[in-house]
Design a protein around this motif. Structure first.
Motif, PDB file in Angstrom:
ATOM      1  N   ALA A  31     -31.582 -28.950 -41.692  1.00  0.00           N
ATOM      2  CA  ALA A  31     -31.327 -30.330 -42.461  1.00  0.00           C
ATOM      3  C   ALA A  31     -29.850 -30.112 -43.171  1.00  0.00           C
ATOM      4  O   ALA A  31     -29.636 -28.957 -43.614  1.00  0.00           O
ATOM      5  CB  ALA A  31     -32.330 -30.893 -43.109  1.00  0.00           C
ATOM      6  N   PHE A  32     -29.046 -30.983 -43.255  1.00  0.00           N
ATOM      7  CA  PHE A  32     -27.707 -30.881 -43.742  1.00  0.00           C
ATOM      8  C   PHE A  32     -27.643 -31.739 -45.076  1.00  0.00           C
ATOM      9  O   PHE A  32     -28.220 -32.860 -45.037  1.00  0.00           O
ATOM     10  CB  PHE A  32     -26.625 -31.188 -42.818  1.00  0.00           C
ATOM     11  CG  PHE A  32     -25.209 -31.238 -43.551  1.00  0.00           C
ATOM     12  CD1 PHE A  32     -24.681 -30.018 -43.628  1.00  0.00           C
ATOM     13  CD2 PHE A  32     -24.560 -32.210 -43.942  1.00  0.00           C
ATOM     14  CE1 PHE A  32     -23.339 -29.814 -44.225  1.00  0.00           C
ATOM     15  CE2 PHE A  32     -23.475 -32.310 -44.761  1.00  0.00           C
ATOM     16  CZ  PHE A  32     -22.808 -31.157 -44.767  1.00  0.00           C
ATOM     17  N   TRP A  33     -27.306 -31.332 -46.144  1.00  0.00           N
ATOM     18  CA  TRP A  33     -27.279 -31.915 -47.407  1.00  0.00           C
ATOM     19  C   TRP A  33     -25.619 -31.775 -48.039  1.00  0.00           C
ATOM     20  O   TRP A  33     -25.065 -30.789 -47.837  1.00  0.00           O
ATOM     21  CB  TRP A  33     -28.173 -31.561 -48.500  1.00  0.00           C
ATOM     22  CG  TRP A  33     -28.044 -30.052 -48.821  1.00  0.00           C
ATOM     23  CD1 TRP A  33     -28.900 -29.072 -48.358  1.00  0.00           C
ATOM     24  CD2 TRP A  33     -27.322 -29.469 -49.795  1.00  0.00           C
ATOM     25  NE1 TRP A  33     -28.740 -27.789 -48.937  1.00  0.00           N
ATOM     26  CE2 TRP A  33     -27.697 -28.150 -49.961  1.00  0.00           C
ATOM     27  CE3 TRP A  33     -26.345 -29.883 -50.814  1.00  0.00           C
ATOM     28  CZ2 TRP A  33     -27.152 -27.148 -50.632  1.00  0.00           C
ATOM     29  CZ3 TRP A  33     -25.860 -28.973 -51.646  1.00  0.00           C
ATOM     30  CH2 TRP A  33     -26.300 -27.519 -51.768  1.00  0.00           C
ATOM     31  N   ASP A  34     -25.009 -32.893 -48.496  1.00  0.00           N
ATOM     32  CA  ASP A  34     -23.822 -33.033 -48.881  1.00  0.00           C
ATOM     33  C   ASP A  34     -23.923 -33.655 -50.537  1.00  0.00           C
ATOM     34  O   ASP A  34     -24.046 -34.923 -50.547  1.00  0.00           O
ATOM     35  CB  ASP A  34     -22.775 -33.620 -48.076  1.00  0.00           C
ATOM     36  CG  ASP A  34     -21.301 -33.634 -48.547  1.00  0.00           C
ATOM     37  OD1 ASP A  34     -21.048 -33.202 -49.647  1.00  0.00           O
ATOM     38  OD2 ASP A  34     -20.606 -34.079 -47.970  1.00  0.00           O
ATOM     39  N   TRP A  35     -23.630 -32.781 -51.515  1.00  0.00           N
ATOM     40  CA  TRP A  35     -23.592 -33.014 -52.960  1.00  0.00           C
ATOM     41  C   TRP A  35     -22.600 -33.459 -53.657  1.00  0.00           C
ATOM     42  O   TRP A  35     -21.792 -32.723 -53.744  1.00  0.00           O
ATOM     43  CB  TRP A  35     -24.427 -31.963 -53.493  1.00  0.00           C
ATOM     44  CG  TRP A  35     -25.077 -32.478 -54.921  1.00  0.00           C
ATOM     45  CD1 TRP A  35     -25.123 -33.533 -55.729  1.00  0.00           C
ATOM     46  CD2 TRP A  35     -25.405 -31.494 -55.918  1.00  0.00           C
ATOM     47  NE1 TRP A  35     -25.429 -33.664 -56.833  1.00  0.00           N
ATOM     48  CE2 TRP A  35     -25.584 -32.350 -57.087  1.00  0.00           C
ATOM     49  CE3 TRP A  35     -25.609 -30.121 -56.112  1.00  0.00           C
ATOM     50  CZ2 TRP A  35     -26.222 -31.630 -58.244  1.00  0.00           C
ATOM     51  CZ3 TRP A  35     -26.225 -29.566 -57.222  1.00  0.00           C
ATOM     52  CH2 TRP A  35     -26.518 -30.523 -58.329  1.00  0.00           C
ATOM     53  N   ASP A  36     -22.363 -34.786 -54.118  1.00  0.00           N
ATOM     54  CA  ASP A  36     -21.120 -35.103 -54.699  1.00  0.00           C
ATOM     55  C   ASP A  36     -21.496 -35.013 -56.204  1.00  0.00           C
ATOM     56  O   ASP A  36     -22.107 -35.849 -56.867  1.00  0.00           O
ATOM     57  CB  ASP A  36     -20.806 -36.559 -54.392  1.00  0.00           C
ATOM     58  CG  ASP A  36     -19.466 -36.984 -55.336  1.00  0.00           C
ATOM     59  OD1 ASP A  36     -19.094 -36.370 -56.018  1.00  0.00           O
ATOM     60  OD2 ASP A  36     -19.016 -38.169 -55.221  1.00  0.00           O
ATOM     61  N   LEU A  37     -21.047 -33.972 -56.918  1.00  0.00           N
ATOM     62  CA  LEU A  37     -21.452 -33.674 -58.341  1.00  0.00           C
ATOM     63  C   LEU A  37     -20.932 -34.554 -59.218  1.00  0.00           C
ATOM     64  O   LEU A  37     -21.580 -34.727 -60.299  1.00  0.00           O
ATOM     65  CB  LEU A  37     -21.214 -32.021 -58.764  1.00  0.00           C
ATOM     66  CG  LEU A  37     -22.144 -31.112 -58.092  1.00  0.00           C
ATOM     67  CD1 LEU A  37     -21.792 -30.710 -56.701  1.00  0.00           C
ATOM     68  CD2 LEU A  37     -22.299 -29.881 -59.035  1.00  0.00           C
ATOM     69  N   ILE A  38     -19.618 -34.992 -59.115  1.00  0.00           N
ATOM     70  CA  ILE A  38     -18.873 -36.037 -60.037  1.00  0.00           C
ATOM     71  C   ILE A  38     -19.952 -37.244 -60.312  1.00  0.00           C
ATOM     72  O   ILE A  38     -20.203 -37.777 -61.224  1.00  0.00           O
ATOM     73  CB  ILE A  38     -17.640 -36.460 -59.377  1.00  0.00           C
ATOM     74  CG1 ILE A  38     -16.673 -35.109 -59.621  1.00  0.00           C
ATOM     75  CG2 ILE A  38     -17.010 -37.514 -60.480  1.00  0.00           C
ATOM     76  CD1 ILE A  38     -15.580 -35.426 -58.703  1.00  0.00           C
ATOM     77  N   HIS A  39     -20.452 -37.961 -59.079  1.00  0.00           N
ATOM     78  CA  HIS A  39     -21.184 -39.178 -59.230  1.00  0.00           C
ATOM     79  C   HIS A  39     -22.650 -38.625 -59.029  1.00  0.00           C
ATOM     80  O   HIS A  39     -23.577 -39.607 -59.071  1.00  0.00           O
ATOM     81  CB  HIS A  39     -20.915 -39.828 -57.926  1.00  0.00           C
ATOM     82  CG  HIS A  39     -19.355 -40.474 -58.317  1.00  0.00           C
ATOM     83  ND1 HIS A  39     -18.396 -39.803 -57.367  1.00  0.00           N
ATOM     84  CD2 HIS A  39     -18.776 -41.532 -58.948  1.00  0.00           C
ATOM     85  CE1 HIS A  39     -17.169 -40.339 -57.800  1.00  0.00           C
ATOM     86  NE2 HIS A  39     -17.420 -41.397 -58.480  1.00  0.00           N
ATOM     87  N   ASP A  40     -23.009 -37.388 -58.762  1.00  0.00           N
ATOM     88  CA  ASP A  40     -24.430 -36.930 -58.715  1.00  0.00           C
ATOM     89  C   ASP A  40     -25.094 -37.773 -57.557  1.00  0.00           C
ATOM     90  O   ASP A  40     -26.468 -38.452 -57.723  1.00  0.00           O
ATOM     91  CB  ASP A  40     -25.309 -37.177 -59.923  1.00  0.00           C
ATOM     92  CG  ASP A  40     -26.666 -36.554 -60.172  1.00  0.00           C
ATOM     93  OD1 ASP A  40     -26.758 -35.584 -59.254  1.00  0.00           O
ATOM     94  OD2 ASP A  40     -27.507 -36.860 -60.561  1.00  0.00           O
ATOM     95  N   ARG A  41     -24.457 -37.680 -56.413  1.00  0.00           N
ATOM     96  CA  ARG A  41     -24.992 -38.434 -55.202  1.00  0.00           C
ATOM     97  C   ARG A  41     -25.068 -37.306 -54.000  1.00  0.00           C
ATOM     98  O   ARG A  41     -24.282 -36.476 -53.597  1.00  0.00           O
ATOM     99  CB  ARG A  41     -24.110 -39.422 -54.895  1.00  0.00           C
ATOM    100  CG  ARG A  41     -24.617 -40.217 -53.748  1.00  0.00           C
ATOM    101  CD  ARG A  41     -23.725 -41.405 -53.095  1.00  0.00           C
ATOM    102  NE  ARG A  41     -23.875 -42.034 -51.984  1.00  0.00           N
ATOM    103  CZ  ARG A  41     -24.755 -43.049 -51.851  1.00  0.00           C
ATOM    104  NH1 ARG A  41     -25.072 -43.758 -53.116  1.00  0.00           N
ATOM    105  NH2 ARG A  41     -24.961 -43.676 -50.768  1.00  0.00           N
ATOM    106  N   ILE A  42     -26.279 -37.164 -53.458  1.00  0.00           N
ATOM    107  CA  ILE A  42     -26.446 -36.284 -52.438  1.00  0.00           C
ATOM    108  C   ILE A  42     -26.949 -37.082 -51.222  1.00  0.00           C
ATOM    109  O   ILE A  42     -27.741 -37.885 -50.925  1.00  0.00           O
ATOM    110  CB  ILE A  42     -27.858 -35.595 -52.763  1.00  0.00           C
ATOM    111  CG1 ILE A  42     -27.535 -34.713 -53.971  1.00  0.00           C
ATOM    112  CG2 ILE A  42     -27.988 -34.442 -51.718  1.00  0.00           C
ATOM    113  CD1 ILE A  42     -28.737 -33.857 -54.473  1.00  0.00           C
ATOM    114  N   ASP A  43     -26.258 -36.663 -49.997  1.00  0.00           N
ATOM    115  CA  ASP A  43     -26.212 -37.391 -48.803  1.00  0.00           C
ATOM    116  C   ASP A  43     -27.124 -36.353 -47.957  1.00  0.00           C
ATOM    117  O   ASP A  43     -26.682 -35.234 -47.649  1.00  0.00           O
ATOM    118  CB  ASP A  43     -25.069 -37.602 -48.026  1.00  0.00           C
ATOM    119  CG  ASP A  43     -24.078 -38.851 -48.613  1.00  0.00           C
ATOM    120  OD1 ASP A  43     -24.757 -39.602 -49.121  1.00  0.00           O
ATOM    121  OD2 ASP A  43     -22.958 -38.881 -48.569  1.00  0.00           O
TER     122      ASP A  43
END
Length: 666
Positions: A269-281
């Motif tokens: 499984a793949f995860w992509d974490w935007d640490l600025i907005h604390d959003r993980i896809d």
């Protein structure tokens, strides 16, 4: 793309299967009913035949049974069994004992009358049993048992079943052919329509036109031809528009497809974490791992934290923070997550920061999740197996040490036991020799008494002969001829007495080695030694032997055993009181053995002491030594490889001596 219709799912095939199923059920019911009626008729026929035979046999057997003429009864049973197809005929008395039988094996239990015969296992039955009481003047004298041979009946039933199955199979084949032809004729146009539809579905938009007509199938063909032309025109328009759209999307889809293939191939499984907005896809594969749909997973960091096992969360967060602070090159952690069903699965989380600010602050991170539950389970099982193996090795090592110690103790015990066994065997052999010597002395005492009986008659004859000579001399009638005749008679009597002495001396001479000898000769020798004593006690001895048997062993010891049995029989008869005594000796061969049986009417052996009579020093006589039967059993079983048995019979006892035949031992 549509698939072609399977022949098994076509209307033609279903109609054929339905018709064949209905006909198969009807034929099965018809054959089963015929078999049921035939089964009932066969049972009634067997019962009727038994009820017809039993009264006739009953009436014919009453008179011979009343006269106790068992020879006539046996002849009637044998004739009836062979002439009427009967397996067996048995006559029992009022207590169930067999009085006469034909075709029945002795010792087997007589079956009960057959109340009914099983339907499904009828082919295994070979006999119908029945019984009828034998009445004489209103009183039951016994029971007549009869068994009819059912082999012809079961064979006829089997043939009928085979013929019925053959007819049913032929009928099914003919029906299948007929329904196949009718179905083909009814659905001939539907096949053309199906083939054309499949061609359109596969991309051929210009199939051959179908036949049109005034019936329903013809109207359907016309409608299909119109639809086919309209679809062909519309497809050409859509094809042009599709080519334009595909050209614009091809470049974008190629890159996305490469990434999807890589992730799909690795089952990660793949995860992509935007640490600025604390959003993980999260990818769809991650939702599948934890049992949720993609819509149910919130794209925030705290949703991931809620899934991690409480015992593993602190360690996972430590590894994550160390990498975010730049102290480790990547993220690699193993922890458990809770699925939607409540179960726990092991996850391997690997990733890294892919974008940082100028001051080193992390902006974006990406990574993968891998399901390692099976690996963890295998590691746990391997650890358990390793611990079990280590314990088993330790237990086996301890057991081997204990076994070695016990082995040493056992060897010491074996050595001590062997010495004691040797001493006991030597002592037993010495006792056996003493018993044999005592037995010979006791038998010798018996023989002296028998010789006294043997000599009494010739001594009386000699006394009379001497008196006659004296009277003839006094009357001046003593001639040379009379003197010679008297001398000849005296010599014959003296020779007879001398022969008795020789027999007595040879009888007690021990055998040196095993030889072949005549069983009848030893029987005659033993009988001659006790015959005079038995006749003086009103005891008759009979010997019954169709053929002589050549035995292998020690003849003198064998005769000593027979003499001991005859002496015991004589004493038992004398002890029962003044009456005519009988000692019957039979000789026969049985399974490689020569068997001599000694029966008497001396009252028998009590059941309570039957198992003790062969023990040393056990005797029921007031002056008995108790070693005669023990010595006899030791001679026959220990020295000659035979057997000596005893049992009580009606009014007396029976001893049997089993000795190997010379031919079987050579």
């Amino acid at each position: 793309m549509l698939r072609s219709i399977s022949p098994k799912k076509s209307i033609r095939c279903r109609l054929l299967l339905l018709a064949l199923g209905v006909e198969l059920v009807m034929l099965t019911l018809l054959v089963a009913n015929d078999l049921r009626l035939l089964h009932r008729a066969m049972i009634d026929q067997a019962h009727w035949q038994a009820q017809q035979m039993l009264p006739v046999l009953n009436a014919a057997l009453k008179a011979p049974l009343a006269r106790r003429d068992f020879a006539s009864v046996q002849a009637m049973l044998d004739e009836s069994r062979t002439a009427r197809g009967i397996d067996y005929i048995v006559i029992t008395d009022h207590v169930g004992a067999i009085m006469a039988s034909s075709g029945w094996t002795a010792g087997h239990k007589i079956p009960q009358p057959s109340c009914s015969l099983p339907f499904f296992s009828f082919h295994q039955l070979k006999r119908y049993d029945d019984a009828l009481p034998i009445l004489q003047s209103g009183q039951k004298q016994g029971t007549l048992h009869l068994g009819l041979n059912l082999s012809p009946v079961t064979s006829a039933r089997q043939n009928l079943l085979i013929e019925g199955i053959g007819i049913a199979v032929a009928s099914l084949l003919l029906s299948a052919l007929m329904f196949l032809l009718i179905g083909s004729w009814l659905t001939r146009h539907l096949s053309s329509l199906t083939r054309a539809s499949l061609q359109v579905a596969s991309g051929n938009l210009g199939p051959p036109p179908l036949s049109e007509g005034d019936d329903d199938i013809g109207h359907l063909g016309a409608a299909f031809n119109t639809m086919s032309r309209a679809i062909s025109e519309r497809v050409r328009e859509l094809t042009y528009a599709k080519e334009l759209a595909e050209a614009s999307e091809r470049a974008k889809s190629e890159s996305e497809e490469r990434l999807r293939l890589v992730l799909a191939g690795t089952e990660e499984a793949f995860w992509d974490w935007d640490l600025i907005h604390d959003r993980i896809d999260f990818s769809t594969r991650w939702a599948e791992m934890v049992g949720f749909t993609p819509e149910e997973l919130e794209p925030y960091g705290d949703s991931w934290e809620r899934l991690v096992h409480p015992d593993d969360l602190a360690a996972a967060m430590k590894i994550l923070n160390e990498h975010l602070e730049g102290r480790t090159p990547s993220i690699e952690a193993e922890y458990r997550v809770r699925t939607k069903s409540g179960a726990w699965r092991w996850i391997l989380d690997r990733g890294r920061v892919v974008q940082r600010a100028s001051d080193g602050h992390p902006l974006r991170a990406a990574g993968t999740h891998t399901d390692i539950t099976r690996k963890k389970i295998m590691e746990g099982l391997l650890g358990e197996r390793t611990m079990m193996l280590e314990r088993e090795i330790a237990e086996r090592k301890q057991a081997q040490e204990m076994l070695a110690a016990q082995q040493a103790e056992l060897e010491i015990l074996n050595q001590s036991l062997q010495l004691r066994v040797d001493e006991a065997v030597a002592e037993l052999r010495q006792k056996d020799q003493i018993l044999i010597s005592q037995g010979r002395q006791a038998a010798m005492g018996e023989m002296i008494g028998n010789i006294a009986h043997q000599w009494r008659q010739p001594l009386n004859a000699l006394a009379m002969l001497i008196s006659n000579l004296q009277y003839a001399q006094q009357d001046n009638q003593l001639t040379a001829r009379y003197l010679n005749e008297s001398a000849t008679t005296a010599n014959r009597l003296i020779q007879k007495m001398s022969t008795t002495i020789n027999d007595f001396r040879n009888f007690f001479a021990p055998g040196k080695e095993m030889v072949s000898f005549s069983a009848m000769a030893q029987i005659r020798q033993a009988v001659d030694l006790v015959d005079a004593a038995c006749r003086s006690s009103n005891i008759a001895i009979t010997v019954d032997a169709e053929n002589d048997c050549i035995l292998r062993g020690f003849p003198n010891e064998y005769s000593q055993v027979l003499l001991n049995l005859l002496s015991n029989a004589r004493e038992a008869i004398i002890g029962t009181g003044p009456r005519a005594g009988r000692i019957a000796i039979t000789l026969r061969e049985q399974e490689g053995m020569g068997v001599v049986t000694v029966r008497d009417n001396g009252g028998g052996i009590p059941e309570a002491i039957l198992e003790k009579i062969f023990e040393p020093y056990f005797s029921t006589k007031s002056m008995g030594t108790g070693i005669g039967l023990y010595m006899s059993k030791m001679i026959i079983e220990g020295n000659m490889g035979g057997a000596l048995t005893a049992r009580s019979i009606d009014g007396g006892s029976e001893f049997s001596v089993f000795t190997p035949l010379a031919e079987k031992r050579s």
